[in-house]
Design a protein around this motif. Structure first.
Motif: not given
Length: 276
Positions: A214-215, A248
């Motif tokens: 996702k990241t 994150r």
């Protein structure tokens, strides 16, 4: 192979007893004569290739050419010429009185010397000693440990203040593969860049290696030998620090590759990721 044989032959022509005697005199100066201003504890190890580099330096070669032609790679290097040294006691006295700054550094580990008449050439160095491929797993765990230690405390990365972040886990082998491939490509082809030779970005390389994300983020380093030094360097660099402190991210992979013939010698890639 021919270069190695010629080098070994030329080293064999240097009187071993003389070199060891000069090295002992320098070590005596380093460990005793320089103590007032410098903190040293370990004697320097004599290195035959550094002896050869000192011999070449005495013949007029530049410092860079002397070490390269002797096949000696270093991280830091200092050289001095000790004039009018009739014996080893003179070497010790002159070095202790004039050259402590050059020979007594904490990082230097090895010494090479050459004597011609009453002139002595001395080279001291922190050798290029990268981790071996067999250390890969232990180093990955150590980099993860140090990274998590840094993330455990709020810190400023440049002008941006980051709160403490949760610890990371080692990523699946797919992300490690992406890190390893980029480090190896940089080492093999002597470049240092987030953009691969094929134009790939970190996101493209992670996807190509099979990592579902996702990241993703990436830190690079080169020319650094240990996990402690590499993580410290990232923490001290605003953009790398920001990646390292980004809350994150939940996973991390790291890989290094070595090529003695490249400009920087060793290349590190640290990848961060968050699965979907």
């Amino acid at each position: 192979m021919l270069r190695f044989i010629l080098l070994a032959s030329s080293v064999a022509l240097i009187p071993v007893a003389t070199q060891a005697s000069v090295a002992g005199a320098v070590n005596a100066a380093r460990l005793h004569g320089c103590r007032a201003n410098y903190s040293t504890s370990q004697p320097l190890r004599e290195n035959s290739r550094l002896n050869e580099a000192a011999r070449r330096l005495s013949s007029g070669e530049s410092l860079q050419n002397a070490t390269r032609n002797a096949g000696y790679r270093y991280v830091t290097l200092a050289s001095v010429q000790v004039p009018n040294a009739r014996d080893d006691r003179d070497v010790e006295r002159i070095v202790a009185s004039q050259f402590c700054a050059q020979i007594a550094g904490k990082d230097v580990k090895e010494i090479g010397t050459y004597r011609r008449g009453t002139n002595v050439w001395v080279m001291v160095a922190a050798p290029f000693s990268p981790p071996s491929p067999g250390d890969r797993q232990a180093i990955s765990r150590r980099v993860l440990e140090l990274t998590n230690q840094a993330r455990a405390h709020a810190r400023r990365c440049g002008r941006e203040l980051f709160p403490a972040a949760p610890p990371l886990m080692l990523a699946p082998v797919t992300l490690e593969r992406a890190a390893a491939e980029h480090s190896q490509d940089m080492a093999n082809h002597n470049y240092f860049d987030h953009t691969g030779r094929d134009g790939s970005s970190v996101a493209m390389r992670a996807t190509r290696a099979g990592y579902k994300w996702k990241t993703v983020g990436e830190n690079l380093a080169s020319g650094i030998m240990t996990p402690e030094e590499v993580v410290s360097g990232w923490v001290g660099s605003p953009h790398h620090c920001a990646n390292l402190m980004d809350g994150r991210f939940t996973q991390m992979a790291v890989a290094y590759a070595v090529n003695n013939a490249s400009n920087n010698g060793i290349y590190w890639t640290q990848l961060f990721g968050t699965p979907p």
